[in-house]
Write a protein that holds these residues in place. Structure first.
Motif, mmCIF file in Angstrom:
data_model
loop_
_atom_site.group_PDB
_atom_site.id
_atom_site.type_symbol
_atom_site.label_atom_id
_atom_site.label_comp_id
_atom_site.label_asym_id
_atom_site.label_seq_id
_atom_site.Cartn_x
_atom_site.Cartn_y
_atom_site.Cartn_z
ATOM 1 N N LEU A 1 47.041 33.285 22.470
ATOM 2 C CA LEU A 1 45.652 33.739 22.566
ATOM 3 C C LEU A 1 45.583 35.262 22.483
ATOM 4 O O LEU A 1 44.752 35.817 21.760
ATOM 5 C CB LEU A 1 45.022 33.250 23.869
ATOM 6 C CG LEU A 1 43.600 33.745 24.136
ATOM 7 C CD1 LEU A 1 42.630 33.215 23.080
ATOM 8 C CD2 LEU A 1 43.158 33.340 25.528
ATOM 9 N N GLU A 2 46.466 35.930 23.203
ATOM 10 C CA GLU A 2 46.483 37.388 23.204
ATOM 11 C C GLU A 2 46.754 37.929 21.794
ATOM 12 O O GLU A 2 46.099 38.867 21.336
ATOM 13 C CB GLU A 2 47.552 37.872 24.188
ATOM 14 C CG GLU A 2 47.472 39.336 24.521
ATOM 15 C CD GLU A 2 48.436 39.729 25.624
ATOM 16 O OE1 GLU A 2 48.000 39.775 26.788
ATOM 17 O OE2 GLU A 2 49.617 39.997 25.315
ATOM 18 N N ASN B 1 39.729 43.548 28.251
ATOM 19 C CA ASN B 1 39.327 42.266 27.685
ATOM 20 C C ASN B 1 39.345 41.242 28.829
ATOM 21 O O ASN B 1 40.403 40.947 29.387
ATOM 22 C CB ASN B 1 40.286 41.847 26.570
ATOM 23 C CG ASN B 1 39.869 40.559 25.911
ATOM 24 O OD1 ASN B 1 39.889 39.515 26.543
ATOM 25 N ND2 ASN B 1 39.511 40.637 24.643
ATOM 26 N N LYS B 2 38.172 40.721 29.169
ATOM 27 C CA LYS B 2 38.066 39.823 30.324
ATOM 28 C C LYS B 2 38.921 38.566 30.175
ATOM 29 O O LYS B 2 39.490 38.085 31.150
ATOM 30 C CB LYS B 2 36.603 39.448 30.569
ATOM 31 C CG LYS B 2 35.805 40.597 31.132
ATOM 32 C CD LYS B 2 34.402 40.175 31.480
ATOM 33 C CE LYS B 2 33.649 41.377 32.034
ATOM 34 N NZ LYS B 2 32.362 41.030 32.556
ATOM 35 N N GLU C 1 54.962 39.502 47.266
ATOM 36 C CA GLU C 1 53.801 39.000 46.550
ATOM 37 C C GLU C 1 53.388 40.021 45.504
ATOM 38 O O GLU C 1 53.304 41.216 45.793
ATOM 39 C CB GLU C 1 52.657 38.743 47.525
ATOM 40 C CG GLU C 1 51.429 38.180 46.855
ATOM 41 C CD GLU C 1 50.332 37.859 47.847
ATOM 42 O OE1 GLU C 1 49.975 36.685 47.940
ATOM 43 O OE2 GLU C 1 49.854 38.800 48.517
ATOM 44 N N LEU C 2 53.152 39.562 44.299
ATOM 45 C CA LEU C 2 52.645 40.432 43.249
ATOM 46 C C LEU C 2 51.159 40.652 43.489
ATOM 47 O O LEU C 2 50.432 39.722 43.806
ATOM 48 C CB LEU C 2 52.859 39.777 41.878
ATOM 49 C CG LEU C 2 54.298 39.435 41.511
ATOM 50 C CD1 LEU C 2 54.335 38.619 40.220
ATOM 51 C CD2 LEU C 2 55.122 40.692 41.367
ATOM 52 N N LYS C 3 50.713 41.891 43.349
ATOM 53 C CA LYS C 3 49.302 42.227 43.564
ATOM 54 C C LYS C 3 48.687 42.720 42.263
ATOM 55 O O LYS C 3 49.301 43.493 41.529
ATOM 56 C CB LYS C 3 49.169 43.334 44.625
ATOM 57 C CG LYS C 3 49.652 42.952 45.997
ATOM 58 C CD LYS C 3 48.625 42.108 46.682
ATOM 59 C CE LYS C 3 49.040 41.873 48.129
ATOM 60 N NZ LYS C 3 48.147 41.001 48.806
ATOM 61 N N TRP C 4 47.480 42.261 42.004
ATOM 62 C CA TRP C 4 46.756 42.685 40.808
ATOM 63 C C TRP C 4 46.282 44.123 40.986
ATOM 64 O O TRP C 4 45.744 44.488 42.030
ATOM 65 C CB TRP C 4 45.570 41.760 40.553
ATOM 66 C CG TRP C 4 44.814 42.156 39.326
ATOM 67 C CD1 TRP C 4 43.611 42.782 39.262
ATOM 68 C CD2 TRP C 4 45.256 41.981 37.979
ATOM 69 N NE1 TRP C 4 43.262 42.993 37.958
ATOM 70 C CE2 TRP C 4 44.250 42.515 37.148
ATOM 71 C CE3 TRP C 4 46.373 41.434 37.393
ATOM 72 C CZ2 TRP C 4 44.332 42.512 35.767
ATOM 73 C CZ3 TRP C 4 46.464 41.424 36.016
ATOM 74 C CH2 TRP C 4 45.456 41.956 35.219
ATOM 75 N N ASN C 5 46.490 44.938 39.966
ATOM 76 C CA ASN C 5 46.054 46.325 39.982
ATOM 77 C C ASN C 5 44.996 46.494 38.902
ATOM 78 O O ASN C 5 45.311 46.450 37.710
ATOM 79 C CB ASN C 5 47.245 47.263 39.734
ATOM 80 C CG ASN C 5 46.866 48.717 39.837
ATOM 81 O OD1 ASN C 5 45.693 49.083 39.775
ATOM 82 N ND2 ASN C 5 47.865 49.560 39.995
ATOM 83 N N SER C 6 43.759 46.702 39.310
ATOM 84 C CA SER C 6 42.656 46.796 38.343
ATOM 85 C C SER C 6 42.798 47.996 37.414
ATOM 86 O O SER C 6 42.184 48.024 36.345
ATOM 87 C CB SER C 6 41.313 46.843 39.071
ATOM 88 O OG SER C 6 41.261 47.969 39.910
ATOM 89 N N GLU D 1 43.466 35.745 32.385
ATOM 90 C CA GLU D 1 44.704 34.975 32.201
ATOM 91 C C GLU D 1 45.884 35.664 32.884
ATOM 92 O O GLU D 1 46.752 35.003 33.446
ATOM 93 C CB GLU D 1 44.976 34.744 30.721
ATOM 94 C CG GLU D 1 44.028 33.720 30.136
ATOM 95 C CD GLU D 1 44.559 33.052 28.883
ATOM 96 O OE1 GLU D 1 45.682 33.375 28.425
ATOM 97 O OE2 GLU D 1 43.859 32.173 28.369
ATOM 98 N N HIS D 2 45.918 36.985 32.840
ATOM 99 C CA HIS D 2 46.973 37.718 33.545
ATOM 100 C C HIS D 2 46.898 37.438 35.052
ATOM 101 O O HIS D 2 47.920 37.227 35.705
ATOM 102 C CB HIS D 2 46.861 39.222 33.290
ATOM 103 C CG HIS D 2 47.320 39.633 31.927
ATOM 104 N ND1 HIS D 2 47.070 40.888 31.421
ATOM 105 C CD2 HIS D 2 48.019 38.974 30.963
ATOM 106 C CE1 HIS D 2 47.583 40.976 30.203
ATOM 107 N NE2 HIS D 2 48.161 39.835 29.902
ATOM 108 N N LYS D 3 45.686 37.429 35.589
ATOM 109 C CA LYS D 3 45.506 37.150 37.023
ATOM 110 C C LYS D 3 45.960 35.729 37.366
ATOM 111 O O LYS D 3 46.628 35.515 38.378
ATOM 112 C CB LYS D 3 44.041 37.344 37.420
ATOM 113 C CG LYS D 3 43.588 38.784 37.422
ATOM 114 C CD LYS D 3 42.097 38.888 37.712
ATOM 115 C CE LYS D 3 41.584 40.287 37.489
ATOM 116 N NZ LYS D 3 40.127 40.387 37.678
#
Length: 180
Positions: free
Chosen positions: A124-125, A77-78, A66-71, A83-85
């Motif tokens: 968008l990016e 940019n919110k 599982e890929l985990k989000w790393n803050s 969108e990445h999340k």
């Protein structure tokens, strides 16, 4: 090493192995994998590194990866970060479905959806980068174009029945997230 009858240079061949802790039979097994990789490096001409890994196609547990989000990697940019999340969540679903080997039309729709959402995200990016005079905006445009081409090749490989789990994970985890 100029007096050597083989070569005036000393070279190094390496054998490297990787495995997840729940796939290792024993420490000796992991060392044995490295030994095979080293043998392959020497057989292929020496002065190189070869790797050995557990065959991911034999993994049956859909929660294995599982890929985990790393803050720490947030852009600040919110909109881009959200969108990445969302993209990461879609990719996790795709990996789980691939591991479960549910190869039906909904699976192909999931791959297509990720590619289309990625294309929309990149547009968008790029607009945000342009609007904020981001210095690497042009570099990202080229990177985005390359990633979309890779994504379309992944779809093609799947449609032709020759997409491996390793290729899917490399595209999703490395190309799409790590390199982007």
């Amino acid at each position: 090493h100029k007096n050597s009858p083989i070569s005036k240079f000393v070279t190094v061949s390496l054998g490297v192995s990787t495995a997840y802790k729940n796939t290792i039979i024993s420490g000796e097994h992991l060392i044995g994998m490295s030994d095979v990789a080293l043998y392959n490096a020497k057989e292929e001409g020496r002065n190189r590194t070869r790797t050995a890994s557990i065959n991911l196609n034999q993994i049956e547990d859909p929660d294995f990866l599982e890929l985990k989000w790393n803050s720490l990697l947030e852009s600040g940019n919110k909109i881009i970060d959200n969108e990445h999340k969302e993209l990461m969540n879609s990719c996790n679903k795709l990996i789980k479905e691939f591991i479960k080997n549910q190869q039906d039309s909904s699976y192909l729709n999931l791959i297509d959806s990720i590619i289309k959402n990625t294309e929309a995200h990149f547009l968008l990016e790029e607009k945000i980068f342009s609007d904020t005079n981001f210095p690497l905006a042009e570099y990202h445009k080229v990177l985005h174009k390359d990633l979309i081409l890779k994504g379309k090749k992944i779809v093609e490989k799947y449609q032709n029945g020759n997409l491996s789990l390793q290729e899917l994970i490399t595209f999703v985890a490395y190309d799409l997230f790590s390199e982007h």
